[in-house]
Design a protein around this motif. Sequence first.
Motif, PDB file in Angstrom:
ATOM      1  N   GLY A   1       0.817  -1.206   0.000  1.00 49.93           N
ATOM      2  CA  GLY A   1       0.000   0.000   0.000  1.00 49.93           C
ATOM      3  C   GLY A   1       0.852   1.258   0.000  1.00 49.93           C
ATOM      4  O   GLY A   1       2.088   1.206   0.057  1.00 49.93           O
TER       5      GLY A   1
ATOM      6  N   HIS B   1       1.367   3.283   2.295  1.00 51.72           N
ATOM      7  CA  HIS B   1       2.133   3.458   3.526  1.00 51.72           C
ATOM      8  C   HIS B   1       3.531   2.841   3.406  1.00 51.72           C
ATOM      9  O   HIS B   1       4.489   3.368   3.966  1.00 51.72           O
ATOM     10  CB  HIS B   1       1.370   2.907   4.730  1.00 51.72           C
ATOM     11  CG  HIS B   1       1.065   1.451   4.653  1.00 51.72           C
ATOM     12  ND1 HIS B   1       0.159   0.923   3.760  1.00 51.72           N
ATOM     13  CD2 HIS B   1       1.555   0.411   5.353  1.00 51.72           C
ATOM     14  CE1 HIS B   1       0.100  -0.384   3.920  1.00 51.72           C
ATOM     15  NE2 HIS B   1       0.946  -0.725   4.881  1.00 51.72           N
TER      16      HIS B   1
ATOM     17  N   ARG C   1      -0.555  -0.391   9.237  1.00 48.82           N
ATOM     18  CA  ARG C   1      -1.446   0.746   9.023  1.00 48.82           C
ATOM     19  C   ARG C   1      -2.757   0.551   9.763  1.00 48.82           C
ATOM     20  O   ARG C   1      -3.129  -0.559  10.124  1.00 48.82           O
ATOM     21  CB  ARG C   1      -1.724   0.924   7.553  1.00 48.82           C
ATOM     22  CG  ARG C   1      -2.609  -0.170   6.973  1.00 48.82           C
ATOM     23  CD  ARG C   1      -2.727  -0.064   5.476  1.00 48.82           C
ATOM     24  NE  ARG C   1      -3.568  -1.072   4.891  1.00 48.82           N
ATOM     25  CZ  ARG C   1      -3.281  -2.353   4.761  1.00 48.82           C
ATOM     26  NH1 ARG C   1      -2.128  -2.807   5.210  1.00 48.82           N
ATOM     27  NH2 ARG C   1      -4.108  -3.184   4.192  1.00 48.82           N
TER      28      ARG C   1
ATOM     29  N   HIS D   1      -6.806   2.392   9.388  1.00 44.11           N
ATOM     30  CA  HIS D   1      -7.676   3.309   8.643  1.00 44.11           C
ATOM     31  C   HIS D   1      -8.712   3.899   9.604  1.00 44.11           C
ATOM     32  O   HIS D   1      -9.750   3.272   9.839  1.00 44.11           O
ATOM     33  CB  HIS D   1      -8.401   2.568   7.510  1.00 44.11           C
ATOM     34  CG  HIS D   1      -7.510   2.155   6.395  1.00 44.11           C
ATOM     35  ND1 HIS D   1      -7.162   3.004   5.373  1.00 44.11           N
ATOM     36  CD2 HIS D   1      -6.892   0.983   6.141  1.00 44.11           C
ATOM     37  CE1 HIS D   1      -6.370   2.362   4.534  1.00 44.11           C
ATOM     38  NE2 HIS D   1      -6.183   1.143   4.974  1.00 44.11           N
TER      39      HIS D   1
ATOM     40  N   TRP E   1      -2.007  10.326  -2.305  1.00 47.28           N
ATOM     41  CA  TRP E   1      -1.752  10.275  -0.874  1.00 47.28           C
ATOM     42  C   TRP E   1      -0.634  11.251  -0.532  1.00 47.28           C
ATOM     43  O   TRP E   1       0.386  11.297  -1.220  1.00 47.28           O
ATOM     44  CB  TRP E   1      -1.355   8.870  -0.455  1.00 47.28           C
ATOM     45  CG  TRP E   1      -2.472   7.887  -0.550  1.00 47.28           C
ATOM     46  CD1 TRP E   1      -2.742   7.048  -1.577  1.00 47.28           C
ATOM     47  CD2 TRP E   1      -3.492   7.673   0.431  1.00 47.28           C
ATOM     48  NE1 TRP E   1      -3.864   6.302  -1.299  1.00 47.28           N
ATOM     49  CE2 TRP E   1      -4.343   6.668  -0.072  1.00 47.28           C
ATOM     50  CE3 TRP E   1      -3.766   8.213   1.681  1.00 47.28           C
ATOM     51  CZ2 TRP E   1      -5.440   6.195   0.631  1.00 47.28           C
ATOM     52  CZ3 TRP E   1      -4.868   7.739   2.385  1.00 47.28           C
ATOM     53  CH2 TRP E   1      -5.691   6.753   1.866  1.00 47.28           C
TER      54      TRP E   1
END
Length: 133
Positions: A29, A31, A86, A88, A121
């Motif tokens: 992802g 991140h 991560r 969310h 992002w």
Amino acid sequence: MTSTRSTTRPAGRHDQRRPPSPHRGARPGPHHWFAQRLLAVLSGQRPVHSLLGHTVGPAYEQLVTLTAPAGPFRDHLRPVLRHCGRFHPGPGVIEAFARIATGDRVTAMAFRLEQGPDLRWRCAAVEVAGPRT
């Protein structure tokens, strides 16, 4: 004649299946991408301005402060990203954390990513904490 073949199967196992891997086929992802880039900037491998277009709000100023010559990853050993996870908390937001190893020392890094209207992002905050010396 006996054939000797190299295999990674446990003894007595005859099928060709492999145990499932949590990372096989998974696309990292955003991140992970940011964790690698942040680590490169904080360790001096990349200039801080390389993240200028990837930050919003106070994050860039936080990076400038963290990349000072006595920054958290500015020793002779190259830091390695050991784990990145991560959370969310809501749509368009990722709160990420990473463990960084430098020799036998482990440091924690946390950062917040926010997705803009253009679906890109951007890093909104960065924190680094580790063993005090």
